[in-house]
Structures are given as C-alpha cells and as structure tokens.
Design a protein around this motif. Structure first.
Motif, PDB file in Angstrom:
ATOM      1  N   LYS A  93       0.845  -1.195   0.000  1.00 29.17           N
ATOM      2  CA  LYS A  93       0.000   0.000   0.000  1.00 29.17           C
ATOM      3  C   LYS A  93       0.882   1.248   0.000  1.00 29.17           C
ATOM      4  O   LYS A  93       2.044   1.209   0.404  1.00 29.17           O
ATOM      5  CB  LYS A  93      -0.911   0.035   1.245  1.00 29.17           C
ATOM      6  N   ILE A  94       0.299   2.350  -0.422  1.00 29.56           N
ATOM      7  CA  ILE A  94       1.024   3.619  -0.402  1.00 29.56           C
ATOM      8  C   ILE A  94       0.966   4.202   1.006  1.00 29.56           C
ATOM      9  O   ILE A  94      -0.118   4.427   1.546  1.00 29.56           O
ATOM     10  CB  ILE A  94       0.418   4.627  -1.403  1.00 29.56           C
ATOM     11  N   GLN A  95       2.132   4.429   1.596  1.00 30.20           N
ATOM     12  CA  GLN A  95       2.224   5.097   2.902  1.00 30.20           C
ATOM     13  C   GLN A  95       2.286   6.603   2.710  1.00 30.20           C
ATOM     14  O   GLN A  95       1.722   7.359   3.486  1.00 30.20           O
ATOM     15  CB  GLN A  95       3.473   4.650   3.655  1.00 30.20           C
ATOM     16  N   LEU A  96       3.017   7.014   1.663  1.00 28.12           N
ATOM     17  CA  LEU A  96       3.215   8.431   1.413  1.00 28.12           C
ATOM     18  C   LEU A  96       3.397   8.657  -0.077  1.00 28.12           C
ATOM     19  O   LEU A  96       4.181   7.952  -0.714  1.00 28.12           O
ATOM     20  CB  LEU A  96       4.459   8.945   2.149  1.00 28.12           C
ATOM     21  N   LEU A  97       2.690   9.619  -0.605  1.00 30.40           N
ATOM     22  CA  LEU A  97       2.962  10.138  -1.942  1.00 30.40           C
ATOM     23  C   LEU A  97       3.104  11.643  -1.789  1.00 30.40           C
ATOM     24  O   LEU A  97       2.136  12.342  -1.490  1.00 30.40           O
ATOM     25  CB  LEU A  97       1.857   9.792  -2.941  1.00 30.40           C
ATOM     26  N   ARG A  98       4.325  12.106  -1.921  1.00 29.95           N
ATOM     27  CA  ARG A  98       4.628  13.539  -1.798  1.00 29.95           C
ATOM     28  C   ARG A  98       4.983  14.051  -3.189  1.00 29.95           C
ATOM     29  O   ARG A  98       5.901  13.540  -3.818  1.00 29.95           O
ATOM     30  CB  ARG A  98       5.791  13.759  -0.837  1.00 29.95           C
ATOM     31  N   GLU A  99       4.235  15.059  -3.628  1.00 25.99           N
ATOM     32  CA  GLU A  99       4.431  15.586  -4.966  1.00 25.99           C
ATOM     33  C   GLU A  99       4.847  17.052  -4.914  1.00 25.99           C
ATOM     34  O   GLU A  99       4.354  17.811  -4.079  1.00 25.99           O
ATOM     35  CB  GLU A  99       3.147  15.458  -5.792  1.00 25.99           C
ATOM     36  N   ALA A 100       5.733  17.413  -5.829  1.00 27.51           N
ATOM     37  CA  ALA A 100       6.156  18.796  -5.993  1.00 27.51           C
ATOM     38  C   ALA A 100       5.723  19.258  -7.373  1.00 27.51           C
ATOM     39  O   ALA A 100       5.604  18.447  -8.301  1.00 27.51           O
ATOM     40  CB  ALA A 100       7.673  18.900  -5.856  1.00 27.51           C
ATOM     41  N   LEU A 101       5.467  20.564  -7.476  1.00 29.64           N
ATOM     42  CA  LEU A 101       5.031  21.108  -8.748  1.00 29.64           C
ATOM     43  C   LEU A 101       5.423  22.571  -8.838  1.00 29.64           C
ATOM     44  O   LEU A 101       5.847  23.184  -7.864  1.00 29.64           O
ATOM     45  CB  LEU A 101       3.517  20.949  -8.910  1.00 29.64           C
ATOM     46  N   ASP A 102       5.265  23.128 -10.025  1.00 26.62           N
ATOM     47  CA  ASP A 102       5.559  24.530 -10.279  1.00 26.62           C
ATOM     48  C   ASP A 102       4.379  25.360  -9.761  1.00 26.62           C
ATOM     49  O   ASP A 102       3.326  25.402 -10.393  1.00 26.62           O
ATOM     50  CB  ASP A 102       5.769  24.719 -11.783  1.00 26.62           C
TER      51      ASP A 102
END
Length: 131
Positions: free
Chosen positions: A111-120
């Motif tokens: 399972k996904i514990q963390l999905l950290r996304e960066a963007l402009d």
C-alpha cells in the motif's frame, strides 16, 4: 503484493477514478503537495476517504486531469520517484493547466504510505487564478 513503482503507476493510471486511486493508500496513507502551502492551500490528505475527496474535488474543476509522459527515475521495492505531466482546462478560469509533477512514493505492505508531490506553483497559480 504491489511494489512502489507498481503502486505509483496504478495511482497515475487511475487518477480519473478517485475511489480506485485512493484505495491504493494504507489506512493512514498520506497524499501531500507541500509546495502548495506557499499559495495558502492545504494540500494534504490522510486516509483513503480523504484522498478520494481531495482527488474528486480536483476533478470537479479539472475534469480532463490525466497524467501523461510518465518517467520513473528511481524504483526500489519500497520507494519510487518519477516525473509526470498534466495538460487540462480548468473550468473555473477557462485556462490551461500545464504542469509537470515530481512524485516520491513510499510503500509498505503493498500500500502507499506516502505520496509527496512537488510542482511549479507559479504555473498552478496562473491556471487556477481568474484574470
């Protein structure tokens, strides 16, 4: 049991179905976009129900939101990092949202514990702010 890169791919492929995408997360799994805090947006959801609501809210304003040009750059059993793009119209502004995300996924027990996304954030602000 899915590894990190399989989970990231499944999440990206299923972004149009919030319930399916959110079901990939652990009960205490987190989806967060910390760079949006600079715009005064709390973009952090914990648990599948909150994550499904977060994605659903985005899709109401950007119904054609889909990821493409996916490049997985780091793949291990429990972590994956990739870049992926979106190009879709924002209904509330009529503007094109053109963005490349960078996402780090941490997996545990399939399972996904963390999905950290960066963007402009500048591109996001331009697309989501009315003239």
């Amino acid at each position: 049991m899915k590894n990190a890169s399989q989970l990231l791919t499944a999440y990206l492929d299923n972004i149009q179905d919030p319930a399916v995408a959110a079901a990939l997360f652990a009960d205490d799994g987190v989806l967060e976009l910390p760079s949006l805090s600079s715009l005064g947006i709390n973009a952090r959801a914990v648990g599948p129900a909150a994550i499904a609501a977060f994605i659903g809210g985005l899709l109401k304003n950007v119904p054609e939101f889909r990821f493409h040009n996916v490049q997985l750059l780091i793949e291990t059993a429990d972590q994956a990092f990739g870049e992926y793009s979106v190009e879709a119209k924002v209904l509330s502004t009529g503007k094109l949202y053109k963005q490349t995300y960078a996402g780090r996924l941490v997996a545990k027990d399939g399972k996904i514990q963390l999905l950290r996304e960066a963007l402009d954030t500048y591109a996001a602000s331009q697309a989501f702010t009315p003239d």
